[in-house]
Design a protein around this motif. Sequence first.
Motif, PDB file in Angstrom:
ATOM      1  N   TYR A 239      22.075 -10.296   2.017  1.00 18.44           N
ATOM      2  CA  TYR A 239      22.019  -8.874   2.315  1.00 18.44           C
ATOM      3  C   TYR A 239      20.564  -8.410   2.265  1.00 18.44           C
ATOM      4  N   ARG A 240      20.290  -7.249   2.894  1.00 17.97           N
ATOM      5  CA  ARG A 240      18.924  -6.710   2.894  1.00 17.97           C
ATOM      6  C   ARG A 240      18.991  -5.183   2.877  1.00 17.97           C
ATOM      7  N   PHE A 241      18.048  -4.610   2.157  1.00 18.94           N
ATOM      8  CA  PHE A 241      17.867  -3.159   2.143  1.00 18.94           C
ATOM      9  C   PHE A 241      16.422  -2.893   2.529  1.00 18.94           C
ATOM     10  N   VAL A 242      16.220  -2.111   3.582  1.00 24.28           N
ATOM     11  CA  VAL A 242      14.885  -1.805   4.082  1.00 24.28           C
ATOM     12  C   VAL A 242      14.549  -0.359   3.740  1.00 24.28           C
ATOM     13  N   ALA A 243      13.324  -0.150   3.249  1.00 24.37           N
ATOM     14  CA  ALA A 243      12.912   1.194   2.832  1.00 24.37           C
ATOM     15  C   ALA A 243      11.429   1.407   3.129  1.00 24.37           C
ATOM     16  N   ASN A 244      10.994   2.625   2.902  1.00 23.71           N
ATOM     17  CA  ASN A 244       9.592   3.005   3.090  1.00 23.71           C
ATOM     18  C   ASN A 244       9.103   3.768   1.874  1.00 23.71           C
ATOM     19  N   ALA A 245       7.844   3.550   1.537  1.00 25.37           N
ATOM     20  CA  ALA A 245       7.187   4.277   0.445  1.00 25.37           C
ATOM     21  C   ALA A 245       5.951   4.959   1.022  1.00 25.37           C
ATOM     22  N   ARG A 246       5.640   6.140   0.486  1.00 21.69           N
ATOM     23  CA  ARG A 246       4.474   6.868   0.985  1.00 21.69           C
ATOM     24  C   ARG A 246       4.003   7.830  -0.102  1.00 21.69           C
ATOM     25  N   TYR A 247       2.694   7.916  -0.285  1.00 20.25           N
ATOM     26  CA  TYR A 247       2.140   8.910  -1.200  1.00 20.25           C
ATOM     27  C   TYR A 247       2.325  10.299  -0.590  1.00 20.25           C
ATOM     28  N   VAL A 248       2.776  11.242  -1.424  1.00 17.69           N
ATOM     29  CA  VAL A 248       2.949  12.629  -0.972  1.00 17.69           C
ATOM     30  C   VAL A 248       2.371  13.573  -2.027  1.00 17.69           C
ATOM     31  N   PRO A 249       1.915  14.760  -1.592  1.00 16.84           N
ATOM     32  CA  PRO A 249       1.415  15.734  -2.561  1.00 16.84           C
ATOM     33  C   PRO A 249       2.578  16.417  -3.276  1.00 16.84           C
ATOM     34  N   THR A 250       2.367  16.756  -4.537  1.00 20.96           N
ATOM     35  CA  THR A 250       3.395  17.489  -5.295  1.00 20.96           C
ATOM     36  C   THR A 250       2.923  18.893  -5.647  1.00 20.96           C
ATOM     37  N   GLY A 251       1.725  19.233  -5.246  1.00 20.38           N
ATOM     38  CA  GLY A 251       1.181  20.558  -5.513  1.00 20.38           C
ATOM     39  C   GLY A 251      -0.036  20.780  -4.642  1.00 20.38           C
ATOM     40  N   THR A 252      -0.730  21.885  -4.892  1.00 18.06           N
ATOM     41  CA  THR A 252      -1.907  22.210  -4.077  1.00 18.06           C
ATOM     42  C   THR A 252      -3.126  21.403  -4.493  1.00 18.06           C
ATOM     43  N   GLU A 253      -3.190  21.018  -5.771  1.00 15.72           N
ATOM     44  CA  GLU A 253      -4.338  20.244  -6.243  1.00 15.72           C
ATOM     45  C   GLU A 253      -3.997  18.759  -6.215  1.00 15.72           C
ATOM     46  N   VAL A 254      -4.784  17.997  -5.479  1.00 18.31           N
ATOM     47  CA  VAL A 254      -4.634  16.544  -5.428  1.00 18.31           C
ATOM     48  C   VAL A 254      -5.961  15.941  -5.859  1.00 18.31           C
ATOM     49  N   ALA A 255      -5.923  15.064  -6.872  1.00 14.20           N
ATOM     50  CA  ALA A 255      -7.144  14.428  -7.368  1.00 14.20           C
ATOM     51  C   ALA A 255      -6.942  12.920  -7.396  1.00 14.20           C
ATOM     52  N   ALA A 256      -8.005  12.191  -7.057  1.00 17.72           N
ATOM     53  CA  ALA A 256      -7.956  10.731  -7.012  1.00 17.72           C
ATOM     54  C   ALA A 256      -7.746  10.145  -8.397  1.00 17.72           C
ATOM     55  N   GLY A 257      -7.209   8.945  -8.437  1.00 14.22           N
ATOM     56  CA  GLY A 257      -6.992   8.220  -9.681  1.00 14.22           C
ATOM     57  C   GLY A 257      -5.989   7.108  -9.462  1.00 14.22           C
ATOM     58  N   LYS A 258      -5.622   6.452 -10.545  1.00 15.23           N
ATOM     59  CA  LYS A 258      -4.633   5.374 -10.485  1.00 15.23           C
ATOM     60  C   LYS A 258      -3.296   5.976 -10.056  1.00 15.23           C
ATOM     61  N   ALA A 259      -2.633   5.329  -9.108  1.00 15.47           N
ATOM     62  CA  ALA A 259      -1.395   5.889  -8.545  1.00 15.47           C
ATOM     63  C   ALA A 259      -0.313   4.824  -8.446  1.00 15.47           C
ATOM     64  N   ASP A 260       0.053   4.233  -9.585  1.00 12.68           N
ATOM     65  CA  ASP A 260       1.116   3.226  -9.639  1.00 12.68           C
ATOM     66  C   ASP A 260       2.411   3.872 -10.114  1.00 12.68           C
ATOM     67  N   ALA A 261       3.519   3.279  -9.741  1.00 15.00           N
ATOM     68  CA  ALA A 261       4.831   3.749 -10.193  1.00 15.00           C
ATOM     69  C   ALA A 261       5.762   2.546 -10.298  1.00 15.00           C
ATOM     70  N   THR A 262       6.811   2.697 -11.093  1.00 10.05           N
ATOM     71  CA  THR A 262       7.784   1.623 -11.291  1.00 10.05           C
ATOM     72  C   THR A 262       9.160   2.103 -10.857  1.00 10.05           C
TER      73      THR A 262
END
Length: 183
Positions: free
Chosen positions: A152-175
Motif C-alpha cells: 500500500y502507499r499514501f502520498v502527501a505533500n508538506a509545505r512551510y506556511v505562515p501562522t501570523g504576520t511576523e515570520v522570522a528565520a530559524g530552525k524549522a523541524d517538526a515530528t
Amino acid sequence: MPSFNYKTNFFIDTSYTTPRRAVYAIEGESLTTKFEHDVFFTTCHTPKSSTEVNMGRPAAEQVKHGSVQDVPFALDVVCEGFNPTVKPPVKVYFEGNSVRDGLLNLNGVGQPGVAKGVAISLTNDKNVALPFSQDKAVALDWQSSGPGTEMYRFVANARYVPTGTEVAAGKADATLTYVLEYN
C-alpha cells in the motif's frame, strides 16, 4: 475422509444437595468431521524505520508570502499474512504537535533559534488536510501483491506556511507520527 465411532455417557445432576444423576448414552458410528482454518496472522509495517522529508531552506519572505513549493513524500506500507482473496482496507491517521488537521507546529516553537510564525501544512495528493484523529483515518492506496504480501502507499505533500504576520528565520523541524489501522 476417514470416519470414526464415538461412545460416551452424559449426565445431569438434578439436585445439588442429594445428587441424582440422569445418565444419557451418546453413541455415533461412521462419523466424519471437517476442520477449516481461515485465520490469518496479519501485520503491516513500513519498510523504512523513518521517513525524512527535506523541506529545503526557503527564505522567511517566501514563507510569509506563501510562495514556498510543496514537497511530496510517500508512506509505503507492506502487509503480511492477509487472506489472499481479500484486500482489507489499510488506513492511516497522524499524531503530532498540531492545533488542527493538516497543520503541524515546529519542534521547540517559541524557543530561541526556532523559526517564528511558521508551521508545516500537510495535505494528501488531493489537497485535503491530513487527519490528526482516528475517526478521520484515510485509506491507503493498494499498489500490488507479492508472495503473502500486499503493498500500500499514501502520498502527501508538506509545505512551510505562515501562522501570523511576523515570520522570522530559524530552525524549522517538526515530528509527525503515523498510526496504521487494519483489520
